[in-house]
Structure formats: structure tokens, C-alpha cells
Design an enzyme around this catalytic site. Structure first.
Site, PDB file in Angstrom:
ATOM      1  N   LYS A   7      22.635  59.414 -16.610  1.00  0.00           N
ATOM      2  CA  LYS A   7      22.771  60.592 -15.749  1.00  0.00           C
ATOM      3  C   LYS A   7      23.021  61.820 -16.609  1.00  0.00           C
ATOM      4  O   LYS A   7      23.971  61.856 -17.403  1.00  0.00           O
ATOM      5  CB  LYS A   7      23.976  60.377 -14.830  1.00  0.00           C
TER       6      LYS A   7
HETATM    7  C1  E4P Z   1      25.822  60.982  -7.115  1.00  0.00           C
HETATM    8  O1  E4P Z   1      25.231  60.346  -7.961  1.00  0.00           O
HETATM    9  C2  E4P Z   1      27.233  61.375  -7.194  1.00  0.00           C
HETATM   10  O2  E4P Z   1      27.945  60.348  -7.825  1.00  0.00           O
HETATM   11  C3  E4P Z   1      27.883  61.578  -5.856  1.00  0.00           C
HETATM   12  O3  E4P Z   1      26.983  61.372  -4.787  1.00  0.00           O
HETATM   13  C4  E4P Z   1      28.725  62.800  -5.745  1.00  0.00           C
HETATM   14  O4  E4P Z   1      29.230  62.912  -4.445  1.00  0.00           O
HETATM   15  P1  E4P Z   1      30.510  63.789  -4.056  1.00  0.00           P
HETATM   16  O5  E4P Z   1      30.054  65.141  -3.691  1.00  0.00           O
HETATM   17  O6  E4P Z   1      31.079  63.041  -2.877  1.00  0.00           O
HETATM   18  O7  E4P Z   1      31.420  63.777  -5.239  1.00  0.00           O
END
Ligand code: E4P
Length: 220
Positions: free
Chosen positions: A81
Site C-alpha cells: 500500500k
Molecule cells: C483501506 O484500505 C483503509 O484501511 C480503510 O478503509 C480506512 O478506513 P477509515 O476511514 O475507517 O480509517
């Protein structure tokens, strides 16, 4: 549509392993697990049979690339990522040449998603819940990205991220997103309907009224 679990809690992943296609983590989710990054990621690789996103923390392309190379050696299913920045795009392009899969994260606009696809990201993650938090309709962003990717035949897959409720998942599926990454509680919410519970209770109640055959004792 594929469903990924958006969690680094291995107990949660074990519980939903039979219905998920992958998993996403981020530094906040790893912190929530209370465990060491590598330990959690290795354990997840033994539970989830599909792409597993693990995030870099470097801000410069060279650091991101070094982290990505190390992460990709942990398991064949690791997807690295990378945050949506200029440096991130440089890293994504280089990692594509090295055949390391990437998930371009923290995407909040269609233009960011367009650039991620052009750089060669395997996945792009629009964060819809965080846009909703600002009073916007986050799901509209997914619709825009689907249109743009369809217009030009980009192979980058869309992971709808920052999902807050089951309706988000339904909307993502209706729009034609490739994947939704869903928190554990929302996966559980998706399984539920009060009429299902009511129906099961009624069937059991009626079953108890059905005359049962008396078992014959066998004489020796
Ligand atoms: C995606 O890969 C992220 O880990 C995640 O969806 C972030 O979500 P949040 O806005 O609830 O932190």
C-alpha cells in the site's frame, strides 16, 4: 464483487475467512491489533487466501520502494500500500516494473485515481467514509472512477475503502466496483436481516408441532 476484510485483528479474520477474498491493513489498524507489524502480517498470510495489503510508512519514493521489496518477500499475496502522493506515484511506477503489486491508498479525487492507474497501480483505494464525514457523497467518487477506468480500459482494480455501513457495500456493488474492503462489524451487519431471524424462529416453533416417529428398540 470481491469482499476484503479491513482489519488486522486475526481473530476477526479467522471468523470471516470463509467469505472474504482478501484483506487490507493500514498503520492505524496494525496499531489497534497491539502487535508487531511483521508478526501480524505473517499470521494474516496464513489465514487469508487472497491479496493482503500492507502499508509503507516512508514518504520518499526510494524508502517506499525499499519497504515494498521487503514486504513483498513475506508472502506471494502481499500487496504494498502506497499513499497517493507524487513520491508515491514514482514508487508505484518502479514497483510495477519489478512486478510488485501496489494499492494506491488515501485517494479522495477522480484525478488522483486517474494518475494512480497511469502509474500502474494494481489497486486504487477511494476512501468514501472520510468524504461522507465532510458532508460529501463519497460513493459519487467511486462512480466517477468506474467511468474513467471503463472509458480507457485501465486494469487497475477499485477497492472501495473507508466503508462505514452495509449500505456503502451495496452501493459499491451496484456501481460495479471491483472490491469493497469492509470492517468486521459491517461484514456481520451484511449477514443480518430481522425477517431471517424471525423466519428461523417460526420454522423451529412449527417443527416442534410435527409428530415425530417413535424409535423402535432393537431386540437382540
Ligand atoms: C483501506 O484500505 C483503509 O484501511 C480503510 O478503509 C480506512 O478506513 P477509515 O476511514 O475507517 O480509517
Amino acid at each position: 464483487m470481491k469482499i476484503f476484510a479491513d482489519t488486522a485483528i486475526t481473530e476477526e479474520l479467522r471468523d470471516v475467512a470463509h467469505i472474504i477474498d482478501g484483506c487490507t491493513t493500514n498503520p492505524s489498524l496494525i496499531a489497534k491489533s497491539g502487535r508487531k507489524f511483521e508478526d501480524v502480517v505473517k499470521e494474516i498470510c496464513g489465514i487469508v487466501n487472497g491479496p493482503i495489503s500492507a502499508e509503507v510508512i516512508s514518504l520518499e519514493a526510494s524508502g517506499m520502494i525499499n519497504e515494498a521489496r521487503k514486504l513483498s518477500k513475506i508472502h506471494k499475496n502481499i500487496v504494498v500500500k502506497i499513499p497517493m502522493t507524487d513520491e508515491g506515484l514514482k514508487a508505484i511506477k518502479k514497483l510495477k516494473q519489478e512486478k510488485i503489486k501496489t494499492n494506491c491508498t488515501l485517494v479522495f479525487s477522480a484525478n488522483q485515481a486517474l494518475l494512480a492507474a497511469k502509474a500502474g497501480a494494481t489497486y486504487v483505494s477511494p476512501f468514501i467514509g472520510r468524504l461522507d464525514d465532510l458532508g460529501e457523497e463519497g460513493i459519487n467518487l467511486v462512480e466517477e472512477i468506474v467511468t474513467i477506468y471503463d472509458n480507457y480500459g485501465f486494469e487497475t482494480e477499485i477497492i472501495v475503502a473507508s466503508i462505514r455501513n452495509a449500505n456503502h457495500v451495496k452501493m459499491a456493488a451496484m456501481i460495479g466496483a471491483d472490491i469493497a474492503t469492509v470492517p468486521y462489524a459491517v461484514i456481520k451487519e451484511m449477514m443480518k436481516h430481522h425477517l431471517t431471524d424471525k423466519g428461523i424462529a417460526k420454522f423451529l416453533e412449527d417443527w416442534n408441532k410435527v409428530p415425530k416417529a417413535v424409535e423402535k428398540k432393537q431386540s437382540i
